[in-house]
Design a protein around this motif. Structure first.
Motif, PDB file in Angstrom:
ATOM      1  N   UNK A  75      -5.781   6.157   8.550  1.00  0.00           N
ATOM      2  CA  UNK A  75      -6.407   4.883   8.176  1.00  0.00           C
ATOM      3  C   UNK A  75      -5.488   3.729   8.572  1.00  0.00           C
ATOM      4  N   UNK A  81      -9.747   0.222   9.758  1.00  0.00           N
ATOM      5  CA  UNK A  81      -9.970  -0.426   8.466  1.00  0.00           C
ATOM      6  C   UNK A  81     -10.177  -1.925   8.575  1.00  0.00           C
ATOM      7  N   UNK A  82     -10.653  -2.540   7.486  1.00  0.00           N
ATOM      8  CA  UNK A  82     -10.667  -4.003   7.423  1.00  0.00           C
ATOM      9  C   UNK A  82      -9.242  -4.573   7.508  1.00  0.00           C
ATOM     10  N   UNK A  83      -9.153  -5.861   7.675  1.00  0.00           N
ATOM     11  CA  UNK A  83      -7.852  -6.530   7.790  1.00  0.00           C
ATOM     12  C   UNK A  83      -7.247  -6.676   6.389  1.00  0.00           C
ATOM     13  N   UNK A  84      -6.919  -5.558   5.796  1.00  0.00           N
ATOM     14  CA  UNK A  84      -6.448  -5.530   4.400  1.00  0.00           C
ATOM     15  C   UNK A  84      -5.272  -4.572   4.292  1.00  0.00           C
ATOM     16  N   UNK A  85      -4.120  -5.014   4.747  1.00  0.00           N
ATOM     17  CA  UNK A  85      -2.947  -4.129   4.750  1.00  0.00           C
ATOM     18  C   UNK A  85      -2.632  -3.631   3.351  1.00  0.00           C
ATOM     19  N   UNK A  86      -2.747  -4.541   2.393  1.00  0.00           N
ATOM     20  CA  UNK A  86      -2.397  -4.194   1.026  1.00  0.00           C
ATOM     21  C   UNK A  86      -3.310  -3.093   0.477  1.00  0.00           C
ATOM     22  N   UNK A  87      -4.614  -3.318   0.542  1.00  0.00           N
ATOM     23  CA  UNK A  87      -5.545  -2.343  -0.052  1.00  0.00           C
ATOM     24  C   UNK A  87      -5.572  -1.029   0.712  1.00  0.00           C
ATOM     25  N   UNK A  88      -5.470  -1.080   2.044  1.00  0.00           N
ATOM     26  CA  UNK A  88      -5.504   0.191   2.780  1.00  0.00           C
ATOM     27  C   UNK A  88      -4.237   1.011   2.472  1.00  0.00           C
ATOM     28  N   UNK A 134      -2.474   0.796  -0.356  1.00  0.00           N
ATOM     29  CA  UNK A 134      -2.662   1.287  -1.721  1.00  0.00           C
ATOM     30  C   UNK A 134      -3.648   2.446  -1.753  1.00  0.00           C
ATOM     31  N   UNK A 135      -4.710   2.342  -0.982  1.00  0.00           N
ATOM     32  CA  UNK A 135      -5.718   3.401  -0.958  1.00  0.00           C
ATOM     33  C   UNK A 135      -5.135   4.685  -0.365  1.00  0.00           C
ATOM     34  N   UNK A 162       2.611  -2.082  -2.368  1.00  0.00           N
ATOM     35  CA  UNK A 162       2.315  -0.646  -2.462  1.00  0.00           C
ATOM     36  C   UNK A 162       3.400   0.251  -1.864  1.00  0.00           C
TER      37      UNK A 162
END
Lengths: 332, 329
Positions: B27, B56-63, B65-66, B93
């Motif tokens: 991911x 993934x979306x442009x979401x380094x933090x959430x990806x 963390x996920x 994260x």
């Protein structure tokens, strides 16, 4: 209370009542122990907010995971975490759930699906999304539940996670416990709009704003969200409005928020989730003798946990360097 | 034995890991587009499906963390940050969560996660597309950091990172993508935390990592022609740091130059130098010298880039300085 729409069985309500009471009584005891100086770790008490943990977790199986934050004693207990291990952890003892590395803010009970609570605000929201991703990739029906406060919704973690969960239709329930305060700051000082649940619509996620002190309403709303997630419908956002009776941290009632809050607090204390459930149970025909029997039972459990925590040993100094990595010896 | 490029070796490691273990998924950003990953992930989405190769979306933090949450829940994710600079958006994260959880919960919870990140130096990309932040990550207890310098290592270290039950940061360098070496077809692992002597020599030790190991080899060759016998160590992992392999070499040579593609101040080379001087001060005939980036962000103009990035010639000069040889230039 919302029993008319629920047809909820008295036994279920009684069980949630007992869960709330356990949380309340142990936290009141913890407050005393903090004041007495016997517990040193910073404790963020959830007194007044018990219905959310109890109502949501009553729907969950051990294979479902929950994730929490700094104020998570209630989540730990509601998911079935061992009360003795929790109290021992608060004492910094080796018998604690994190063996003395976590204290109040880092609780874990993997055997019942609580993989971890940590105080970094909003940090476990994306982790809950990841557990839901694991469930989906494995074609399981397990859901994950993320518990967080209203302050967490101001972090980027929250918004990124909502989008990710919606995009991949992941079986995760975002449960915001809106107690109106992030530390000492009222929600009106932190947000232009008091509309946390509306973040759901932005991301195409069903969302509801509900009374978080009504355990039956919490139970029923969470049940629908969880069924939706299990059947492949994706995430739900629940904003449960409640109130924190004590200060941000520690046992004091108004240490950090002052007198204005006292007026609000008086109103909210009249809507004590435990009293509300008790009234409802009596309405449903449960006798006050039956209910009266619950209190001593829970008190006995708390006493036993306290005795266990006190008797448990402190971690040995040679433990310090161990477990930096799983399955390896000491740190370099 | 086949010869593969560094980029092909990374690709093959991914394909083999995805093939052998259904828990593995990838991911991150740029997985479906060669613009970000070069050929290192080419067509993996077609071979393994977009469910397991998640651009993934442009979401380094959430990806990030996920990926951590999925790892805790029993998956074996490879998280991809095509630009190390952008990975800073995920520092909570990585530093507070992935690195902490084993210790925090006394090893009751594990985070078997590979975080792959690419250093994209050069190409006039400048300050926010070029950073080498391995020292910052290696500073954090609970993270392992590997940095392959050859195609062979690029494959073997990725597999080792996956086989580890803990968070491992795998850092590859775009400057190495076209370099080639022999790469076995089987799924082999290289031990994390073990360096390798790339070139034996008597006069001086160069401890290096990632692309500076390649540069150190070039310097060694050039110095050989000038009668200087250089020992080159490629540390392969920034953390755990294989200090023993350096100590052994320094005992023989008495001199040490540390070559690293990160900043000099508070950097990887500083840690190596401190660790060696603590343990082998009396083996040293002179000060430990460092070849690193100057304490400034990456510039863009090629004229400035040329000066900014250390190369074999800089290592050569520093070796001569250590040996008190005055360059005739």
């Amino acid at each position: 209370m919302s029993t008319e729409t629920n047809n909820v069985k008295p036994a279920l309500l009684q069980s949630m009542y007992q869960t709330m009471l356990r949380i309340r009584l142990i936290e009141e005891r913890v407050a005393d122990l903090v004041e007495a100086g016997e517990i040193l770790t910073p404790c963020h008490l959830t007194i007044g907010q018990e219905a959310i943990a109890a109502g949501v977790c009553a729907n969950l199986k051990p294979t479902d995971s929950i994730w929490g934050g700094h104020r998570s004693h209630g989540h730990y207990l509601a998911k079935g975490g061992d009360i003795k291990k929790m109290l021992a952890e608060l004492f910094g003892k080796a018998g604690g759930c994190s063996k003395g590395r976590g204290g109040s803010m880092h609780l874990v009970a993997p055997e019942v699906g609580l993989f971890g609570t940590v105080p970094l605000v909003a940090a476990t929201i994306p982790l809950a999304v990841g557990a839901a991703m694991a469930s989906k990739l494995r074609n399981e029906v397990a859901v994950s539940v993320s518990f967080f406060g209203d302050g967490a919704t101001e972090e980027g973690h929250f918004h990124e996670s909502l989008n990710l969960a919606a995009l991949y239709r992941l079986p995760v329930i975002f449960v915001c416990e809106n107690n109106f305060y992030a530390s000492h700051m009222h929600i009106s000082e932190r947000r232009a709009k008091d509309n946390i649940f509306k973040a759901g619509a932005t991301h195409g996620i069903p969302a509801e704003q509900i009374d978080g002190n009504d355990v039956l309403l919490v139970y029923d709303t969470a049940r629908r969200a969880i069924e939706h997630a299990r059947s492949g419908g994706g995430p739900t956002l629940l904003e449960c409005r409640t109130y924190r009776w004590r200060g941000h941290v520690g046992p004091a009632w108004d240490l950090d928020v002052g007198l204005k809050r006292n007026d609000d607090l008086k109103g909210w204390m009249k809507r004590d989730p435990i009293e509300m459930a008790r009234t409802e149970l009596i309405k449903l025909g449960v006798s006050s003798e039956q209910l009266g029997g619950i209190d001593p039972e829970v008190r006995e459990e708390v006493d036993a946990a306290l005795a266990f925590a006190r008797a448990s040993q402190y971690p040995l100094p040679e433990e310090l360097l161990k477990n930096l990595f799983v399955g390896e010896g000491e740190a370099q | 034995m086949r010869t593969l490029s560094y980029a092909q070796a990374i690709h093959e490691a991914h394909a083999q890991l995805l093939d052998r273990d259904p828990r593995v998924f990838v991911i991150g950003q740029g997985l479906w587009n060669p613009w970000y990953a070069g050929t290192t992930l080419k067509d993996l989405d077609k071979a393994f499906g977009c469910d397991r190769i998640l651009d993934s979306p442009v979401s380094e933090n959430a990806t990030t963390g996920a990926a951590i949450g999925a790892a805790i829940a029993g998956m074996r994710p490879i998280l991809f940050h095509p630009r190390m600079d952008f990975m800073l958006l995920a520092i909570d994260p990585i530093v507070n969560q992935a690195a902490n959880w084993s210790y925090l919960f006394s090893a009751q919870v594990s985070v078997p996660l590979v975080i792959r990140s690419v250093i994209n130096r050069g190409g006039e990309q400048g300050a926010q597309h070029s950073q080498a932040l391995h020292a910052m990550l290696a500073h954090i207890p609970g993270l392992k950091v590997v940095m392959p310098s050859t195609a062979y290592d690029a494959k073997g270290l990725l597999i080792a990172a996956m086989e580890d039950n803990n968070p491992v940061i795998y850092i590859d360098d775009r400057w190495l993508y076209e370099t080639t070496s022999d790469v076995p077809e089987d799924c082999y692992a290289i031990p994390i935390g073990k360096g390798i002597v790339r070139r034996e020599g008597r006069d001086i030790t160069i401890a290096s990592i990632s692309y500076m190991a390649e540069e150190a080899m070039k310097a060694g060759l050039s110095l050989e022609k000038q009668g200087i016998d250089v020992e080159v160590i490629d540390l392969r992992s920034a953390k755990p740091l294989d200090i023993d392999i350096i100590l052994k070499s320094v005992k023989k040579t008495g001199r040490l130059v540390v070559a690293d593609g990160g900043w000099k101040m508070f950097g990887f080379a500083a840690e190596v130098a401190a660790s060696v001087s603590e343990r082998a001060f009396h083996d040293l005939k002179g000060p430990i010298l460092r070849v690193c980036l100057p304490d400034i962000p990456a510039p863009t103009s090629r004229a400035l880039e040329e000066r900014y990035y250390p190369r074999a010639s800089d290592i050569e000069k520093t070796v001569k300085k250590s040996l008190n040889i005055v360059s005739v230039a």
